[in-house]
Structure formats: structure tokens, C-alpha cells
Design an enzyme around this catalytic site. Structure first.
Site, PDB file in Angstrom:
ATOM      1  CG  ASP A  46      -1.980   1.109   1.131  1.00  0.00           C
ATOM      2  OD1 ASP A  46      -2.427   1.431   0.003  1.00  0.00           O
ATOM      3  OD2 ASP A  46      -2.337   1.659   2.188  1.00  0.00           O
ATOM      4  CG  HIS A  47      -0.264   4.975   0.186  1.00  0.00           C
ATOM      5  ND1 HIS A  47      -1.392   4.272   0.503  1.00  0.00           N
ATOM      6  CD2 HIS A  47      -0.681   6.224  -0.092  1.00  0.00           C
ATOM      7  CE1 HIS A  47      -2.439   5.054   0.432  1.00  0.00           C
ATOM      8  NE2 HIS A  47      -2.041   6.256   0.067  1.00  0.00           N
ATOM      9  CD  GLU A  99      -3.446  -2.626 -13.695  1.00  0.00           C
ATOM     10  OE1 GLU A  99      -2.347  -3.014 -13.273  1.00  0.00           O
ATOM     11  OE2 GLU A  99      -3.747  -2.582 -14.905  1.00  0.00           O
TER      12      GLU A  99
END
Ligand code: NI
Length: 135
Positions: A80-81, A125
């Protein structure tokens, strides 16, 4: 009697699809916008399914807290990130396509879950582009 439980998760990540042995023009021709040399992000939606037998004592297939924490440890915390190409070792030499990301996630979960469960990884996605990998 077998049944499947699902857990949804989410992560945002940046990537670039390219081959080092191709020039920018060829990469752009094959991978389109996803080959932007300056990277770009996607909001990935993940649905993990576990199939197996319900435990007659608890009525659970698996305690969903366990699955939740496993997805956090193996997917959300490391991805994440993050810039998948640069910060996630699995993609150092592997193009971070939605196909390959789903396979990497499946392999990570497979190592941590009891063999009695069949695992499916559904990874979006975009809202319209997704893959399902079952090993
Ligand atoms: Ni992309």
C-alpha cells in the site's frame, strides 16, 4: 460439504510496465499508458477466497480475523502506497502487471495458509480490468 469465504482488501500502488531491454518507444507501443517512465498509480481491489470444510465445532471455515491479519501482513503493509517496481522486492525483475501481482499475492498467501484450504485471488486493477488466479 465445501464452501468459500471471501475477504476484501484494498491498496493503492504505483507501477510502470516495461522491459529494460526495450526502448521507451517499444515499451509504449506494448504497454501503453502503463509504461509511463515516471510511473502512475492504481487503486487495487483484492478479494481473497478460501475454500474448504466448515469446522463443526466453531461453524467457521477460518476465523476471518486470521485472514484479515494475513492480508494486512502479506499485501497491505508491503504494497500500500508503494512503488511496486522500486520498493517491493518481488517486482525487482518481474513486470508488475495485474496478472503478476495476483500470482505474487497468491504465492505469499499459500505459504502462510493451511494446505486444507484452496485459495483464489481476484485482483482488480481498474473497476473493469481484473484477474482471478487459483494456483
Ligand atoms: Ni498501470
Amino acid at each position: 460439504m465445501s464452501l468459500t469465504v471471501y475477504r476484501r482488501a484494498h491498496f493503492n500502488a504505483a507501477h510502470r510496465l516495461f522491459r529494460e531491454d526495450w526502448n521507451d518507444e517499444k515499451n509504449k507501443e506494448v504497454f501503453g499508458k502503463c509504461s509511463n517512465p515516471n510511473y502512475h498509480g492504481h487503486n487495487y481491489e483484492l478479494i481473497v477466497g478460501l475454500t474448504g470444510e466448515v469446522d463443526s465445532e466453531t461453524g467457521y471455515l477460518i476465523d476471518l480475523k486470521i485472514l484479515k491479519n494475513l492480508i494486512k501482513d502479506e499485501v497491505e503493509d508491503p504494497f500500500d502506497h508503494k512503488n511496486l517496481n522500486i520498493e517491493v522486492p518481488e517486482f525487482e525483475d518481474l513486470n508488475p502487471t495485474v496478472e503478476n501481482i495476483a500470482i505474487v499475492i497468491w504465492n505469499k498467501l499459500r505459504k502462510r495458509l493451511d494446505k486444507k484450504f484452496d485459495i483464489s485471488v481476484e485482483l482488480y486493477e481498474t473497476p473493469r480490468n481484473f484477474v482471478i488466479y487459483t494456483g
